[in-house]
Design a protein around this motif. Structure first.
Motif, PDB file in Angstrom:
ATOM      1  N   ARG A   1      41.753   9.331  32.698  1.00  0.00           N
ATOM      2  CA  ARG A   1      41.554   9.700  31.293  1.00  0.00           C
ATOM      3  C   ARG A   1      40.879  11.077  31.226  1.00  0.00           C
ATOM      4  O   ARG A   1      39.856  11.307  31.889  1.00  0.00           O
ATOM      5  CB  ARG A   1      40.698   8.656  30.582  1.00  0.00           C
TER       6      ARG A   1
ATOM      7  N   ARG B   1      44.743  18.863  31.675  1.00  0.00           N
ATOM      8  CA  ARG B   1      43.751  18.576  30.639  1.00  0.00           C
ATOM      9  C   ARG B   1      42.430  19.276  30.919  1.00  0.00           C
ATOM     10  O   ARG B   1      41.772  19.764  30.003  1.00  0.00           O
ATOM     11  CB  ARG B   1      43.543  17.063  30.506  1.00  0.00           C
TER      12      ARG B   1
ATOM     13  N   ASP C   1      36.558  15.139  32.228  1.00  0.00           N
ATOM     14  CA  ASP C   1      35.727  16.206  31.672  1.00  0.00           C
ATOM     15  C   ASP C   1      34.247  15.880  31.853  1.00  0.00           C
ATOM     16  O   ASP C   1      33.440  16.757  32.206  1.00  0.00           O
ATOM     17  CB  ASP C   1      36.057  16.389  30.194  1.00  0.00           C
ATOM     18  N   ARG C   2      33.898  14.631  31.619  1.00  0.00           N
ATOM     19  CA  ARG C   2      32.492  14.220  31.761  1.00  0.00           C
ATOM     20  C   ARG C   2      32.015  14.388  33.203  1.00  0.00           C
ATOM     21  O   ARG C   2      30.933  14.936  33.444  1.00  0.00           O
ATOM     22  CB  ARG C   2      32.314  12.767  31.327  1.00  0.00           C
TER      23      ARG C   2
ATOM     24  N   GLU D   1      39.014  12.604  29.028  1.00  0.00           N
ATOM     25  CA  GLU D   1      37.620  12.675  28.587  1.00  0.00           C
ATOM     26  C   GLU D   1      36.663  12.242  29.702  1.00  0.00           C
ATOM     27  O   GLU D   1      35.544  12.764  29.816  1.00  0.00           O
ATOM     28  CB  GLU D   1      37.399  11.821  27.333  1.00  0.00           C
ATOM     29  N   GLU D   2      37.108  11.302  30.527  1.00  0.00           N
ATOM     30  CA  GLU D   2      36.284  10.870  31.653  1.00  0.00           C
ATOM     31  C   GLU D   2      36.241  11.950  32.729  1.00  0.00           C
ATOM     32  O   GLU D   2      35.184  12.220  33.323  1.00  0.00           O
ATOM     33  CB  GLU D   2      36.833   9.561  32.228  1.00  0.00           C
TER      34      GLU D   2
END
Length: 261
Positions: free
Chosen positions: A232, A258, A237-238, A234-235
């Motif tokens: 994912r 991404r 990126d974190r 967003e994960e």
């Protein structure tokens, strides 16, 4: 001076763009731990591939995740009790999609041969230290440089044996976390284990409870931090912001795009 060097190294890790590691190859798009999956991972721009390896009854190293062949071939054979001839006779692609019918369980040497110049090869050892002498021979016969090879394992004894016998290769201890709070193993426990076995770093499941303090503690102690398996954006990126040196994913092209965006 030593303290400054450790601080500088940890700061560099936290600023660096993480390597994208293809988990069992490009396993979102091709059957895991097969040559098509690894070849596709390189085409998708992965920095590294990660594969799982077992020792067969006749002393060969084969690429498969499970301890038996049921899930990916439809026929159950215990890998450690089977010869390579037994295993190579199995079909390991059509479970994923009919287009991959005829794919076989590859040898370590076949997977290593897919690694291009500059690519990295994360070798996850799924059995005990008995696989290490065979692995050393296989690596010596390959065209891989020392810098291209990373050994990973959940068993601390395996990592300890690797660092004793072939310290030129980087080796990371793998662990997930139990469901208790606070996290177990703790950062202190991880660091203690890494020091005791001579590991170069820690690679963990991308647990949402992990925070900057935990990963900073690993870096400040002089070790690398890596994570798996993230699909994912967003994960990803974190964990990039948390300072992971690499992100292992089933979707290397997708996650790379991404993160770049």
């Amino acid at each position: 001076m030593k303290a400054f060097i450790c601080y500088f190294a940890s700061a560099l890790q936290l600023m660096a763009t993480p390597l994208i590691v293809a988990h069992r190859g490009a396993s979102h798009d091709a059957p895991e731990n097969t040559l098509p999956a690894f070849e596709l991972a390189w085409k998708q721009g992965a920095d590294a591939i990660e594969g799982d390896f077992h020792l067969t009854a006749d002393g060969k190293i084969v690429c498969i995740h499970d301890y038996d062949t049921a899930r990916t071939t439809g026929t159950k054979k215990i890998v450690k009790d089977s010869t390579y001839e037994d295993l190579t006779a199995l079909e390991a692609g059509s479970w994923f999609a009919e287009k991959w019918k005829g794919t076989h369980i590859p040898l370590f040497s076949e997977v290593a041969a897919t690694v291009p110049v500059g690519g990295k090869f994360y070798v996850e050892l799924k059995c005990g230290p008995e696989i290490v002498p065979v692995l050393i021979r296989e690596l010596a016969q390959s065209t891989l440089t020392d810098e291209q090879v990373v050994i990973i394992a959940f068993d601390p004894k395996v990592i300890q044996t690797v660092k004793k016998e072939v310290p030129q290769y980087k080796a990371y201890w793998l662990s997930s976390f139990d469901k208790s709070s606070p996290l177990k193993p703790s950062a202190d426990a991880v660091i203690k284990t890494l020091r005791s076995i001579g590991a170069d770093g820690f690679s963990s499941k991308a647990d949402p409870r992990l925070n900057q303090a935990f990963i900073q503690a690993i870096a400040d102690a002089g070790f690398e931090y890596h994570c798996w398996t993230i699909d994912r954006p967003e994960e990803a990126d974190r964990f990039e912001k948390l300072g992971a040196a690499s992100i292992t994913t089933n979707r290397p092209e997708f996650i790379r795009e991404r993160l770049t965006q």
